[in-house]
Scaffold this motif. Structure first.
Motif, short mmCIF file in Angstrom:
data_model
loop_
_atom_site.label_atom_id
_atom_site.label_comp_id
_atom_site.label_asym_id
_atom_site.label_seq_id
_atom_site.Cartn_x
_atom_site.Cartn_y
_atom_site.Cartn_z
N ASN A 87 0.82 -1.21 0.00
CA ASN A 87 0.00 0.00 0.00
C ASN A 87 0.86 1.26 0.00
O ASN A 87 1.91 1.30 0.64
CB ASN A 87 -0.92 0.03 1.22
N PRO A 88 0.41 2.32 -0.66
CA PRO A 88 1.18 3.57 -0.67
C PRO A 88 1.11 4.32 0.66
O PRO A 88 1.98 5.11 0.96
CB PRO A 88 0.54 4.39 -1.79
N GLN A 89 0.07 4.07 1.45
CA GLN A 89 -0.06 4.75 2.73
C GLN A 89 0.44 3.84 3.85
O GLN A 89 0.28 2.63 3.81
CB GLN A 89 -1.52 5.10 2.99
N THR A 90 1.06 4.45 4.85
CA THR A 90 1.60 3.67 5.96
C THR A 90 1.36 4.40 7.27
O THR A 90 0.94 5.55 7.29
CB THR A 90 3.11 3.41 5.76
N ASN A 91 1.62 3.72 8.35
CA ASN A 91 1.50 4.30 9.68
C ASN A 91 2.82 4.09 10.39
O ASN A 91 3.38 3.00 10.38
CB ASN A 91 0.37 3.64 10.47
N VAL A 92 3.32 5.16 11.01
CA VAL A 92 4.55 5.09 11.79
C VAL A 92 4.17 5.46 13.21
O VAL A 92 3.57 6.51 13.45
CB VAL A 92 5.60 6.06 11.25
N SER A 93 4.50 4.59 14.17
CA SER A 93 4.16 4.86 15.57
C SER A 93 5.37 4.68 16.46
O SER A 93 6.15 3.75 16.25
CB SER A 93 3.05 3.91 16.04
N VAL A 105 2.01 6.82 23.11
CA VAL A 105 2.17 6.54 21.68
C VAL A 105 2.03 7.82 20.89
O VAL A 105 1.12 8.61 21.11
CB VAL A 105 1.11 5.53 21.18
N VAL A 106 2.97 8.03 19.98
CA VAL A 106 2.91 9.11 19.00
C VAL A 106 2.83 8.43 17.65
O VAL A 106 3.67 7.59 17.33
CB VAL A 106 4.16 10.02 19.10
N SER A 107 1.82 8.76 16.86
CA SER A 107 1.56 8.04 15.63
C SER A 107 1.27 9.00 14.48
O SER A 107 0.69 10.06 14.69
CB SER A 107 0.36 7.11 15.85
N ALA A 108 1.68 8.62 13.29
CA ALA A 108 1.42 9.43 12.09
C ALA A 108 1.06 8.54 10.91
O ALA A 108 1.69 7.50 10.70
CB ALA A 108 2.64 10.28 11.74
N ASP A 109 0.05 8.95 10.17
CA ASP A 109 -0.29 8.30 8.91
C ASP A 109 0.36 9.13 7.81
O ASP A 109 0.21 10.36 7.79
CB ASP A 109 -1.79 8.27 8.69
N CYS A 110 1.07 8.48 6.91
CA CYS A 110 1.73 9.21 5.83
C CYS A 110 1.92 8.28 4.63
O CYS A 110 1.65 7.08 4.71
CB CYS A 110 3.08 9.76 6.29
N ALA A 141 4.25 6.17 2.12
CA ALA A 141 5.46 5.38 2.40
C ALA A 141 6.73 6.17 2.11
O ALA A 141 7.72 6.06 2.83
CB ALA A 141 5.43 4.08 1.60
N GLY A 142 6.72 7.01 1.11
CA GLY A 142 7.89 7.80 0.77
C GLY A 142 8.16 8.96 1.73
O GLY A 142 9.22 9.59 1.66
N ASP A 143 7.22 9.23 2.63
CA ASP A 143 7.37 10.35 3.56
C ASP A 143 7.76 9.91 4.97
O ASP A 143 7.72 10.71 5.90
CB ASP A 143 6.08 11.17 3.63
N ILE A 144 8.14 8.65 5.15
CA ILE A 144 8.53 8.17 6.48
C ILE A 144 9.77 8.89 6.97
O ILE A 144 9.84 9.32 8.12
CB ILE A 144 8.75 6.65 6.46
N VAL A 145 10.77 9.05 6.11
CA VAL A 145 12.04 9.66 6.52
C VAL A 145 11.86 11.08 7.06
O VAL A 145 12.37 11.39 8.14
CB VAL A 145 13.08 9.59 5.38
N PRO A 146 11.11 11.99 6.40
CA PRO A 146 10.94 13.31 6.99
C PRO A 146 9.99 13.34 8.19
O PRO A 146 10.05 14.25 9.01
CB PRO A 146 10.39 14.16 5.85
N THR A 147 9.13 12.34 8.32
CA THR A 147 8.17 12.32 9.42
C THR A 147 8.80 11.85 10.74
O THR A 147 8.49 12.36 11.81
CB THR A 147 6.97 11.41 9.07
N LEU A 148 9.70 10.89 10.68
CA LEU A 148 10.28 10.31 11.90
C LEU A 148 10.97 11.31 12.82
O LEU A 148 10.73 11.29 14.02
CB LEU A 148 11.24 9.18 11.55
#
Length: 109
Positions: free
Chosen positions: A18-24, A83-88, A90-97
């Motif tokens: 999937n193009p969308q992911t969740n980082v927590s 918990v701190v969580s973000a939906d973004c 997949a290509g935006d994980i690096v700037p979000t972390l």
């Protein structure tokens, strides 16, 4: 897949097309149960301040960076964890972390 890094941080990940992911970021032993008489209310306080400003980012910079990379951000706490969580995308994980990591350390002054 669960991986333990050299610094002791445990990373759980699921591979998805999937193009969308969740980082927590799950921080154990940081909820109300771990509070003492001198730190009572701290977990609620940090939950409320999570995305307001940080040690490295002003409030405007936090909002700007999250608007550019993440679709939805959430900060929640319970008795055992925070918990701190973000939906973004997949290509935006690096700037979000980095913004999320800063969100766990709010600037108090």
């Amino acid at each position: 897949l669960v991986t333990v890094l050299d610094n002791g941080i445990t990373v759980a990940s699921v591979n998805s097309p999937n193009p969308q992911t969740n980082v927590s970021l799950y921080i154990k032993n940081s909820g109300t149960r771990s509070e003492t008489d001198s730190t009572i209310g701290y977990s609620h306080f940090t939950k409320q301040l999570a995305f307001s400003r940080s040690l490295n980012r002003s409030p405007v910079r936090v909002v700007r960076e999250l608007e550019q990379a993440a679709e939805n951000v959430v900060s929640t706490s319970a008795r055992e964890f925070h918990v701190v969580s973000a939906d973004c995308l997949a290509g935006d994980i690096v700037p979000t972390l980095p913004v999320m990591m800063d969100a766990t350390r709010p600037k108090l002054r």
